[in-house]
Design a protein around this motif. Structure first.
Motif, PDB file in Angstrom:
ATOM      1  N   SER A 114      -6.818  14.230  -6.679  1.00 18.83           N
ATOM      2  CA  SER A 114      -7.627  13.031  -6.905  1.00 18.83           C
ATOM      3  C   SER A 114      -7.179  11.883  -6.009  1.00 18.83           C
ATOM      4  O   SER A 114      -7.999  11.118  -5.493  1.00 18.83           O
ATOM      5  CB  SER A 114      -7.539  12.598  -8.374  1.00 18.83           C
ATOM      6  OG  SER A 114      -8.145  13.551  -9.213  1.00 18.83           O
ATOM      7  N   GLN A 115      -5.865  11.753  -5.808  1.00 22.61           N
ATOM      8  CA  GLN A 115      -5.354  10.687  -4.953  1.00 22.61           C
ATOM      9  C   GLN A 115      -5.825  10.850  -3.516  1.00 22.61           C
ATOM     10  O   GLN A 115      -6.192   9.879  -2.853  1.00 22.61           O
ATOM     11  CB  GLN A 115      -3.831  10.662  -5.035  1.00 22.61           C
ATOM     12  CG  GLN A 115      -3.313  10.256  -6.412  1.00 22.61           C
ATOM     13  CD  GLN A 115      -1.801  10.302  -6.500  1.00 22.61           C
ATOM     14  OE1 GLN A 115      -1.117  10.408  -5.493  1.00 22.61           O
ATOM     15  NE2 GLN A 115      -1.272  10.218  -7.721  1.00 22.61           N
ATOM     16  N   GLN A 116      -5.819  12.086  -3.028  1.00 26.64           N
ATOM     17  CA  GLN A 116      -6.305  12.332  -1.667  1.00 26.64           C
ATOM     18  C   GLN A 116      -7.808  12.088  -1.589  1.00 26.64           C
ATOM     19  O   GLN A 116      -8.318  11.567  -0.591  1.00 26.64           O
ATOM     20  CB  GLN A 116      -5.977  13.771  -1.246  1.00 26.64           C
ATOM     21  CG  GLN A 116      -6.385  14.097   0.175  1.00 26.64           C
ATOM     22  CD  GLN A 116      -5.714  13.182   1.205  1.00 26.64           C
ATOM     23  OE1 GLN A 116      -4.506  12.932   1.136  1.00 26.64           O
ATOM     24  NE2 GLN A 116      -6.502  12.678   2.149  1.00 26.64           N
ATOM     25  N   LYS A 117      -8.499  12.439  -2.658  1.00 22.34           N
ATOM     26  CA  LYS A 117      -9.945  12.212  -2.707  1.00 22.34           C
ATOM     27  C   LYS A 117     -10.240  10.714  -2.632  1.00 22.34           C
ATOM     28  O   LYS A 117     -11.196  10.288  -1.971  1.00 22.34           O
ATOM     29  CB  LYS A 117     -10.503  12.792  -4.006  1.00 22.34           C
ATOM     30  CG  LYS A 117     -12.021  12.972  -4.020  1.00 22.34           C
ATOM     31  CD  LYS A 117     -12.401  14.314  -3.457  1.00 22.34           C
ATOM     32  CE  LYS A 117     -13.866  14.625  -3.718  1.00 22.34           C
ATOM     33  NZ  LYS A 117     -14.262  15.926  -3.160  1.00 22.34           N
ATOM     34  N   PHE A 118      -9.441   9.914  -3.306  1.00 27.52           N
ATOM     35  CA  PHE A 118      -9.605   8.463  -3.288  1.00 27.52           C
ATOM     36  C   PHE A 118      -9.487   7.924  -1.860  1.00 27.52           C
ATOM     37  O   PHE A 118     -10.272   7.079  -1.432  1.00 27.52           O
ATOM     38  CB  PHE A 118      -8.555   7.828  -4.198  1.00 27.52           C
ATOM     39  CG  PHE A 118      -8.593   6.328  -4.244  1.00 27.52           C
ATOM     40  CD1 PHE A 118      -9.572   5.673  -4.957  1.00 27.52           C
ATOM     41  CD2 PHE A 118      -7.650   5.581  -3.562  1.00 27.52           C
ATOM     42  CE1 PHE A 118      -9.618   4.282  -5.014  1.00 27.52           C
ATOM     43  CE2 PHE A 118      -7.678   4.195  -3.604  1.00 27.52           C
ATOM     44  CZ  PHE A 118      -8.660   3.548  -4.329  1.00 27.52           C
ATOM     45  N   VAL A 119      -8.507   8.440  -1.113  1.00 23.69           N
ATOM     46  CA  VAL A 119      -8.307   8.019   0.277  1.00 23.69           C
ATOM     47  C   VAL A 119      -9.476   8.475   1.149  1.00 23.69           C
ATOM     48  O   VAL A 119      -9.986   7.714   1.981  1.00 23.69           O
ATOM     49  CB  VAL A 119      -6.977   8.583   0.814  1.00 23.69           C
ATOM     50  CG1 VAL A 119      -6.828   8.270   2.299  1.00 23.69           C
ATOM     51  CG2 VAL A 119      -5.806   8.017   0.030  1.00 23.69           C
ATOM     52  N   ASP A 120      -9.922   9.715   0.951  1.00 22.83           N
ATOM     53  CA  ASP A 120     -11.021  10.255   1.755  1.00 22.83           C
ATOM     54  C   ASP A 120     -12.318   9.494   1.504  1.00 22.83           C
ATOM     55  O   ASP A 120     -13.106   9.273   2.435  1.00 22.83           O
ATOM     56  CB  ASP A 120     -11.222  11.738   1.439  1.00 22.83           C
ATOM     57  CG  ASP A 120     -10.030  12.585   1.885  1.00 22.83           C
ATOM     58  OD1 ASP A 120      -9.242  12.100   2.723  1.00 22.83           O
ATOM     59  OD2 ASP A 120      -9.888  13.722   1.385  1.00 22.83           O
TER      60      ASP A 120
ATOM     61  N   ASN B 261      -5.898   8.824 -12.578  1.00 23.86           N
ATOM     62  CA  ASN B 261      -5.581  10.248 -12.432  1.00 23.86           C
ATOM     63  C   ASN B 261      -4.109  10.395 -12.031  1.00 23.86           C
ATOM     64  O   ASN B 261      -3.794  10.866 -10.927  1.00 23.86           O
ATOM     65  CB  ASN B 261      -6.487  10.884 -11.368  1.00 23.86           C
ATOM     66  CG  ASN B 261      -7.953  10.773 -11.694  1.00 23.86           C
ATOM     67  OD1 ASN B 261      -8.520  11.586 -12.412  1.00 23.86           O
ATOM     68  ND2 ASN B 261      -8.594   9.737 -11.153  1.00 23.86           N
ATOM     69  N   PRO B 262      -3.183   9.966 -12.910  1.00 24.94           N
ATOM     70  CA  PRO B 262      -1.755  10.033 -12.553  1.00 24.94           C
ATOM     71  C   PRO B 262      -1.288  11.470 -12.357  1.00 24.94           C
ATOM     72  O   PRO B 262      -1.766  12.396 -13.018  1.00 24.94           O
ATOM     73  CB  PRO B 262      -1.072   9.392 -13.775  1.00 24.94           C
ATOM     74  CG  PRO B 262      -2.045   9.550 -14.902  1.00 24.94           C
ATOM     75  CD  PRO B 262      -3.411   9.475 -14.281  1.00 24.94           C
TER      76      PRO B 262
END
Length: 415
Positions: free
Chosen positions: A60-66, A54-55
């Motif tokens: 999406s990047q924050q979701k990955f961390v969460d 998801n570049p």
């Protein structure tokens, strides 16, 4: 004024706690979810929201961390108990006020599940794909159904997180100095040497060694494990369709896992055990969007008509076949019932269903009883005389010559 500030802080504290998304909701789990369900949810969601897939998508990047943070808390029995009682604030206090500081780096955690350094980078080494075959009845291709299946595969050891070390420590190999390769000289002739680069025999090309091997994997860094998956059979899926699960093949810390490819096949028809599951459609034959059925008629039914048959389709609805009195069915004739075939997979334009092709087979009796024979003979003779039918003439065969027949019989008697 000080009292007012304190009251305001107390009022804002619940709002701050509510601002963080519930870990169970984040992973799509019930509060009584077990360890297997937590791991399964992480595996699915971490791949879905991975930054490399998801570049330029900050959400999406924050979701990955969460998702990684939620997994870290819920997979730890002690931290999960604290979270269940005191929520996010309790977890922060337990971790020393550092928020995510008590958990894994999101990419390290991802790497422990899938290998490959925690990223899906282009040009990165990818492991081989794994292929399995799963057979389901024709009914499931018609109605659609969810299935669960298990696959035994190589997985990264969760105890040592793929390090192979009991204490997580790996020492630089003394022979190759961490390169994983060594240079060996071979003399071809006096004064002439050839240099060859070879894999280090001490560390096996890994560049590091382990003093205290992990007791779970024996230092191999990987174990054999059984993983459960869900398979959604969609309506009208073709026989032999390939369903791909990305990065779900054998895992290794040295490469990104390949894909698990499922070949979905139609199993051979068999009688159902339950009365409600018994359908004529179980024995349909399929070709693409169309279904085929063979219906057997007696001689009387084929000739006289006046019959009705009910076929129970794959989903239980009834398809009626019938002929009025006097309607003749020729042996081998095919009736096409429109819209009673297979559903069209992912239909956009055109018909939603294919057709059902019914082939009629007429069974002739070995012999007739007196009444039936007399009835058929009378009908035949009446029709033959009315139409002026002569079987010998109408067959196109030459008429036998009686003189030649007599000579032939006499010749056989003399012999």
């Amino acid at each position: 004024m000080l009292l007012f500030s304190a009251l305001a802080a107390l009022c804002l504290l619940p709002l701050l706690v509510l601002a963080a998304e519930d870990y169970y909701k984040l992973l799509g789990l019930d509060r009584d979810a077990d360890e297997r369900q937590i791991k399964k949810a992480y595996r699915t969601l971490s791949k879905k929201f991975h930054p490399d897939k998801n570049p330029n998508d900050d959400t999406s990047q924050q979701k990955f961390v969460d998702i990684a943070e939620a997994y870290d808390v819920l997979i730890d029995a002690e931290m999960r108990k604290v979270y269940n009682q005191y929520g996010h604030e309790g977890v922060k206090q337990k971790q020393g006020g550092g928020g995510q500081g008590g958990g894994h780096n999101p990419f390290d955690l991802f790497n422990s599940f899938f290998g490959g350094g925690g990223r899906f980078q282009q040009g990165q080494r990818k492991g081989p794909n794994m292929e399995v075959r799963i057979s389901v009845p024709l009914r499931d291709f018609y109605t659609g159904k969810d299935h669960e299946f298990k696959v035994e595969k190589q997985a990264i050891c969760e105890k040592c997180e793929g390090s192979g070390s009991e204490d997580g420590q790996r020492d630089t190999c003394h022979k190759c100095n961490g390169q994983g390769m060594v240079i060996q000289k071979q003399m071809l002739a006096p004064g002439i040497f050839q240099q060859m680069q070879m894999q280090c025999d001490v560390c096996g090309g890994k560049g590091s060694t382990v003093k205290h091997k992990c007791k779970t994997c024996g230092g191999a860094r990987v174990v054999r494990a059984e993983e459960q998956y869900e398979l959604a059979v969609e309506k009208g899926m073709p026989n032999g369709v390939r369903v791909t699960y990305e990065n779900e093949a054998d895992e290794s810390p040295d490469y990104v896992a390949g894909d698990l490819v499922v070949h979905l096949l139609q199993e051979e028809p068999k009688l159902a055990k339950g009365e409600k599951d018994r359908t004529d459609g179980t024995f349909f034959r399929r070709k693409d969007q169309h279904l085929f059925w063979r219906e057997v008629l007696s001689l009387r039914e084929a000739w006289m008509g006046d019959w009705t048959r009910n076929l129970t389709h794959l989903d239980g609805h009834v398809v009626q076949l019938a002929r009025k009195r006097g309607q003749v069915v020729q042996p081998g004739s095919v009736e096409v019932v429109e819209g009673e075939g297979m559903p069209t997979w992912r239909q956009e334009d055109g018909p939603e269903f294919g057709n059902l092709h019914v082939e009629y087979t007429v069974v002739l009796p070995d012999q007739m009883d007196g009444g039936l024979e007399k009835e058929f003979w009378g009908v035949w003779e009446k029709w033959r005389k009315k139409k002026g039918v002569d079987l010998q003439k109408d067959s196109g065969r030459p008429e036998p010559k009686h003189d030649e027949l007599v000579v032939d019989v006499l010749y056989q008697l003399l012999i």
